[in-house]
Design a protein around this motif. Structure first.
Motif, PDB file in Angstrom:
ATOM      1  N   ILE A 166      -2.390 -26.965  -7.412  1.00  0.00           N
ATOM      2  CA  ILE A 166      -2.683 -26.404  -6.085  1.00  0.00           C
ATOM      3  C   ILE A 166      -1.612 -25.405  -5.674  1.00  0.00           C
ATOM      4  N   LEU A 167      -0.348 -25.761  -5.904  1.00  0.00           N
ATOM      5  CA  LEU A 167       0.737 -24.840  -5.569  1.00  0.00           C
ATOM      6  C   LEU A 167       0.637 -23.551  -6.386  1.00  0.00           C
ATOM      7  N   LEU A 168       0.318 -23.708  -7.667  1.00  0.00           N
ATOM      8  CA  LEU A 168       0.168 -22.515  -8.514  1.00  0.00           C
ATOM      9  C   LEU A 168      -0.962 -21.618  -8.019  1.00  0.00           C
ATOM     10  N   MET A 169      -2.089 -22.222  -7.623  1.00  0.00           N
ATOM     11  CA  MET A 169      -3.220 -21.415  -7.156  1.00  0.00           C
ATOM     12  C   MET A 169      -2.881 -20.695  -5.859  1.00  0.00           C
ATOM     13  N   VAL A 170      -2.220 -21.413  -4.936  1.00  0.00           N
ATOM     14  CA  VAL A 170      -1.865 -20.791  -3.660  1.00  0.00           C
ATOM     15  C   VAL A 170      -0.892 -19.630  -3.884  1.00  0.00           C
ATOM     16  N   ILE A 171       0.168 -19.912  -4.656  1.00  0.00           N
ATOM     17  CA  ILE A 171       1.159 -18.864  -4.923  1.00  0.00           C
ATOM     18  C   ILE A 171       0.528 -17.725  -5.718  1.00  0.00           C
ATOM     19  N   GLY A 172      -0.353 -18.081  -6.685  1.00  0.00           N
ATOM     20  CA  GLY A 172      -1.000 -17.053  -7.495  1.00  0.00           C
ATOM     21  C   GLY A 172      -1.874 -16.127  -6.679  1.00  0.00           C
ATOM     22  N   PHE A 173      -2.651 -16.690  -5.744  1.00  0.00           N
ATOM     23  CA  PHE A 173      -3.494 -15.853  -4.894  1.00  0.00           C
ATOM     24  C   PHE A 173      -2.649 -14.943  -4.011  1.00  0.00           C
ATOM     25  N   LEU A 174      -1.541 -15.461  -3.506  1.00  0.00           N
ATOM     26  CA  LEU A 174      -0.663 -14.631  -2.674  1.00  0.00           C
ATOM     27  C   LEU A 174      -0.043 -13.505  -3.498  1.00  0.00           C
ATOM     28  N   VAL A 175       0.439 -13.846  -4.696  1.00  0.00           N
ATOM     29  CA  VAL A 175       1.060 -12.829  -5.543  1.00  0.00           C
ATOM     30  C   VAL A 175       0.020 -11.794  -5.979  1.00  0.00           C
ATOM     31  N   ALA A 176      -1.190 -12.244  -6.312  1.00  0.00           N
ATOM     32  CA  ALA A 176      -2.238 -11.308  -6.717  1.00  0.00           C
ATOM     33  C   ALA A 176      -2.560 -10.327  -5.598  1.00  0.00           C
ATOM     34  N   GLY A 177      -2.631 -10.830  -4.353  1.00  0.00           N
ATOM     35  CA  GLY A 177      -2.886  -9.941  -3.220  1.00  0.00           C
ATOM     36  C   GLY A 177      -1.758  -8.950  -3.007  1.00  0.00           C
ATOM     37  N   LEU A 178      -0.513  -9.437  -3.160  1.00  0.00           N
ATOM     38  CA  LEU A 178       0.637  -8.540  -2.998  1.00  0.00           C
ATOM     39  C   LEU A 178       0.654  -7.463  -4.076  1.00  0.00           C
ATOM     40  N   VAL A 179       0.371  -7.847  -5.331  1.00  0.00           N
ATOM     41  CA  VAL A 179       0.340  -6.878  -6.422  1.00  0.00           C
ATOM     42  C   VAL A 179      -0.743  -5.828  -6.188  1.00  0.00           C
ATOM     43  N   GLU A 180      -1.923  -6.277  -5.726  1.00  0.00           N
ATOM     44  CA  GLU A 180      -3.016  -5.337  -5.460  1.00  0.00           C
ATOM     45  C   GLU A 180      -2.624  -4.337  -4.380  1.00  0.00           C
ATOM     46  N   ARG A 181      -2.061  -4.832  -3.269  1.00  0.00           N
ATOM     47  CA  ARG A 181      -1.683  -3.931  -2.172  1.00  0.00           C
ATOM     48  C   ARG A 181      -0.531  -3.020  -2.575  1.00  0.00           C
ATOM     49  N   TRP A 182       0.426  -3.571  -3.327  1.00  0.00           N
ATOM     50  CA  TRP A 182       1.576  -2.761  -3.752  1.00  0.00           C
ATOM     51  C   TRP A 182       1.140  -1.626  -4.669  1.00  0.00           C
ATOM     52  N   VAL A 224      -2.907 -17.068 -13.631  1.00  0.00           N
ATOM     53  CA  VAL A 224      -2.822 -18.278 -12.815  1.00  0.00           C
ATOM     54  C   VAL A 224      -3.766 -19.349 -13.350  1.00  0.00           C
ATOM     55  N   VAL A 225      -4.991 -18.967 -13.704  1.00  0.00           N
ATOM     56  CA  VAL A 225      -5.960 -19.929 -14.241  1.00  0.00           C
ATOM     57  C   VAL A 225      -5.433 -20.563 -15.523  1.00  0.00           C
ATOM     58  N   VAL A 226      -4.852 -19.751 -16.400  1.00  0.00           N
ATOM     59  CA  VAL A 226      -4.289 -20.280 -17.645  1.00  0.00           C
ATOM     60  C   VAL A 226      -3.150 -21.261 -17.352  1.00  0.00           C
ATOM     61  N   MET A 227      -2.308 -20.940 -16.388  1.00  0.00           N
ATOM     62  CA  MET A 227      -1.191 -21.834 -16.032  1.00  0.00           C
ATOM     63  C   MET A 227      -1.701 -23.134 -15.406  1.00  0.00           C
ATOM     64  N   VAL A 228      -2.758 -23.057 -14.598  1.00  0.00           N
ATOM     65  CA  VAL A 228      -3.327 -24.261 -13.991  1.00  0.00           C
ATOM     66  C   VAL A 228      -3.905 -25.179 -15.064  1.00  0.00           C
ATOM     67  N   LEU A 229      -4.609 -24.601 -16.032  1.00  0.00           N
ATOM     68  CA  LEU A 229      -5.142 -25.412 -17.128  1.00  0.00           C
ATOM     69  C   LEU A 229      -4.022 -26.070 -17.925  1.00  0.00           C
ATOM     70  N   GLY A 230      -2.915 -25.364 -18.085  1.00  0.00           N
ATOM     71  CA  GLY A 230      -1.779 -25.941 -18.779  1.00  0.00           C
ATOM     72  C   GLY A 230      -1.183 -27.129 -18.060  1.00  0.00           C
ATOM     73  N   GLN A 231      -1.327 -27.189 -16.733  1.00  0.00           N
ATOM     74  CA  GLN A 231      -0.828 -28.320 -15.954  1.00  0.00           C
ATOM     75  C   GLN A 231      -1.528 -29.626 -16.338  1.00  0.00           C
ATOM     76  N   PHE A 232      -2.749 -29.530 -16.798  1.00  0.00           N
ATOM     77  CA  PHE A 232      -3.520 -30.714 -17.161  1.00  0.00           C
ATOM     78  C   PHE A 232      -3.528 -30.966 -18.664  1.00  0.00           C
ATOM     79  N   GLY A 233      -2.643 -30.302 -19.388  1.00  0.00           N
ATOM     80  CA  GLY A 233      -2.501 -30.553 -20.808  1.00  0.00           C
ATOM     81  C   GLY A 233      -3.531 -29.878 -21.688  1.00  0.00           C
ATOM     82  N   ILE A 234      -4.299 -28.972 -21.112  1.00  0.00           N
ATOM     83  CA  ILE A 234      -5.306 -28.266 -21.900  1.00  0.00           C
ATOM     84  C   ILE A 234      -4.618 -27.198 -22.737  1.00  0.00           C
TER      85      ILE A 234
END
Length: 265
Positions: free
Chosen positions: A34-50, A81-91
């Protein structure tokens, strides 16, 4: 078979301990995801605007291309972010990436023509051989550019017909841009008998060009003998105008040249 109460109690205790261990183990994974998704969405928005703002500071960078590249950057970050989230569950993320690559390759082969149009659209927006409002001719397609999209370009023909041309067509063929340089040349050629006064006709044609304020002084207008026949002479009046005055000046000059011919006949 009668179940021993002590055995049942032990089994329940074992199940509770295993469930508690699973909850403790995966709760951290869920919280981390959850933390990764929240931070990832924020970073993705910042990168897009930047990126969108940064490309806006580049002179002449097309708005459509700015939006496209900034969106690509956003989705790239979200993919990580999706790849990192999947890694959290051992995938095994390597297998996921390989599967995504295979799917992407299949989609790319299926949409080869569409991807060619996208690539061509990016090149058209980056190199800008044509811009909105310019009159161009590309192969059998000609008209005023109204919109340059990532897949196709919309034009309006001289007679008002709607044209939607694939970007790959516009990119792979030579582009004649009648508007880009700001000026256009007109040649009006007439044929007179050899017995007529050639020099007088040249002077008359030059006067027509000099009297018209829309005709540019530079390059200098000229009236010259273009062709010599057995019984006739071809004389060409050459002049330059701005793109905006081209059609009206040409129409009026044709009329004036015709009147001059009638007067000297």
């Amino acid at each position: 078979m009668e179940l021993d109460p002590q055995s049942a109690y032990s089994a329940i205790q074992t199940g509770i301990r295993q469930a508690s261990a699973l909850v403790v183990t995966y709760s951290f994974s869920v919280i981390g995801a959850i933390l990764l998704m929240v931070i990832g969405f924020l970073v993705a928005g910042l990168v897009e605007r930047w990126l969108f703002a940064g490309l806006g500071r580049v002179g002449g960078f097309d708005l459509t291309l700015r939006r496209f590249l900034s969106k690509i950057a956003r989705y790239f970050v979200l993919g990580l972010v999706v790849v990192m989230v999947l890694g959290q569950f051992g995938i095994q993320t390597a297998s996921v990436i390989a599967a995504i690559g295979a799917v992407g390759l299949a989609i790319g082969l299926a949409l080869q023509g569409t991807l060619q149009n996208i690539a061509a659209g990016i090149m058209l927006l980056a190199l800008r051989p044509l811009r909105i409002g310019e009159y161009v001719e590309v192969g059998s397609v000609s008209g005023t550019v109204e919109e340059i999209g990532l897949f196709a370009t919309r034009l309006r023909a001289a007679d008002g017909i709607y044209i939607l041309a694939p970007n790959s067509t516009l990119w792979t063929l030579p582009v004649k841009n009648y508007t880009r340089n700001g000026v256009r040349r007109t040649d009006i050629t007439i044929t007179i008998p050899n017995s007529d006064d050639i020099e007088a006709m040249q002077k008359s044609l030059m006067k027509l060009a000099e009297r018209d304020a829309r005709v540019k002084k530079e390059p200098t207008p000229a009236a010259f003998v273009a062709d010599l026949g057995d019984s006739s002479v071809s004389i060409t009046l050459r002049y330059w105008t701005s793109v905006g005055d081209f059609a009206a000046t040409q129409a009026e000059m044709n009329k004036n040249v015709r009147n001059t011919l009638n007067q000297m006949a």
